[in-house]
Design an enzyme around this catalytic site. Structure first.
Site, short mmCIF file in Angstrom:
data_model
loop_
_atom_site.label_atom_id
_atom_site.label_comp_id
_atom_site.label_asym_id
_atom_site.label_seq_id
_atom_site.Cartn_x
_atom_site.Cartn_y
_atom_site.Cartn_z
N HIS A 58 41.65 69.32 6.52
CA HIS A 58 40.74 70.04 7.57
C HIS A 58 41.20 70.71 8.61
O HIS A 58 41.34 70.26 9.91
CB HIS A 58 39.66 68.62 7.92
N ILE A 107 41.24 63.44 5.36
CA ILE A 107 40.19 62.41 5.26
C ILE A 107 39.33 62.09 3.95
O ILE A 107 38.68 63.11 3.22
CB ILE A 107 39.09 62.87 6.25
N ARG A 108 39.72 61.18 3.35
CA ARG A 108 39.15 60.61 1.90
C ARG A 108 39.34 62.08 1.04
O ARG A 108 38.41 62.39 0.43
CB ARG A 108 37.74 60.59 1.94
N ARG A 166 39.12 63.54 -6.92
CA ARG A 166 38.27 63.31 -5.66
C ARG A 166 39.07 61.74 -5.04
O ARG A 166 39.37 61.29 -5.85
CB ARG A 166 36.82 63.20 -5.88
N GLU A 198 39.65 72.74 10.55
CA GLU A 198 38.94 72.93 11.78
C GLU A 198 39.00 71.66 12.66
O GLU A 198 38.23 71.65 13.61
CB GLU A 198 37.33 72.85 10.97
N GLY A 217 32.85 67.42 3.80
CA GLY A 217 31.70 66.49 3.71
C GLY A 217 31.74 65.34 2.73
O GLY A 217 32.81 64.98 2.40
N GLU A 218 30.65 65.49 1.96
CA GLU A 218 30.57 64.94 0.48
C GLU A 218 30.09 65.78 -0.43
O GLU A 218 29.02 66.53 -0.25
CB GLU A 218 29.36 63.77 0.76
N SER A 219 31.08 65.95 -1.35
CA SER A 219 30.73 67.37 -2.30
C SER A 219 29.62 67.00 -3.23
O SER A 219 28.90 67.90 -3.77
CB SER A 219 32.03 67.46 -3.05
N CYS A 239 38.43 70.32 1.81
CA CYS A 239 38.13 69.08 1.36
C CYS A 239 36.92 69.03 0.22
O CYS A 239 36.96 69.75 -0.93
CB CYS A 239 37.96 68.33 2.62
#
Ligand code: GLN
Length: 192
Positions: A174, A137-138, A103, A176, A46-48, A77
């Protein structure tokens, strides 16, 4: 065996589906009391920065740190960033794993990619020999591991994308978001 998935932000529901697919009871964790009775915890992508801020707001930082001292935790991630001791950024971190991360090391959303990884421990644990298809992803890079942490997988150019320290796991990618349940099975075996 019950595994929790930190459900503050990010793709926690995909982890829950994956755990259910391999027959493991999975619950969403939003409050400290939800950690009771769990064998392990997954922190999703997600967004850490957001995950960190929400964990502070919900008084989860200390309970998560205590949980990680005696239980398995796997960060994917953003979750790997949140688990690390050093992300070269000013944001709340659990500081549980002896890894240094960078990051967004591969660039922006458009630079997201997929690749096959050779992960020996995973193949051995699952008795299979096909490579692991990983989605980035990023994604962060694990710049270095030290102390008790070990490299679990690296790209061909040597950049580290998975690490393990006892029952703590960090992956840049990821699992998942694929059909391959081997990584979740591996984590469950660490938690058991
Ligand atoms: N770029 C995100 C961060 O730094 C991580 C992206 C992800 O979890 N897919 O937190």
């Amino acid at each position: 065996m019950k595994i929790g998935v930190l459900a503050l932000q990010g793709d926690f529901s995909e982890h829950i589906s994956m755990l259910k697919r391999i027959g493991v009871e999975a619950i969403e964790v939003r409050l400290p009391k939800h950690l009771d009775g769990l064998s392990g915890l997954i922190i999703p992508g997600g967004e850490s920065t957001t995950i960190g801020k929400l964990a502070v707001a919900y008084d989860l930082m200390e309970p998560l740190r205590q949980f990680g001292k005696s239980h398995a935790i796997w960060g994917t991630c953003a979750g790997a960033i949140f688990l690390s001791k050093d992300a070269k950024a000013d944001q709340p971190l659990l500081g549980l794993m002896d890894i240094k991360v960078i990051r967004n090391a591969f660039g922006r959303q458009v630079d997201s990619f997929e690749t096959d990884l050779d992960i020996e421990g995973l193949k051995k644990a699952s008795g299979t020999d096909h490579p692991y298809h990983a989605v980035f992803i990023r994604a962060p890079i694990i710049e270095s591991v030290y102390g008790q942490a070990k490299v679990l997988s690296a790209l061909e150019d040597g950049r580290i994308v998975a690490a393990q320290e006892g029952r703590l796991l960090a992956t840049s990618f990821h699992p998942e978001l694929t059909d391959d349940t081997r990584f979740h099975q591996y984590f469950v075996s660490l938690a058991g």
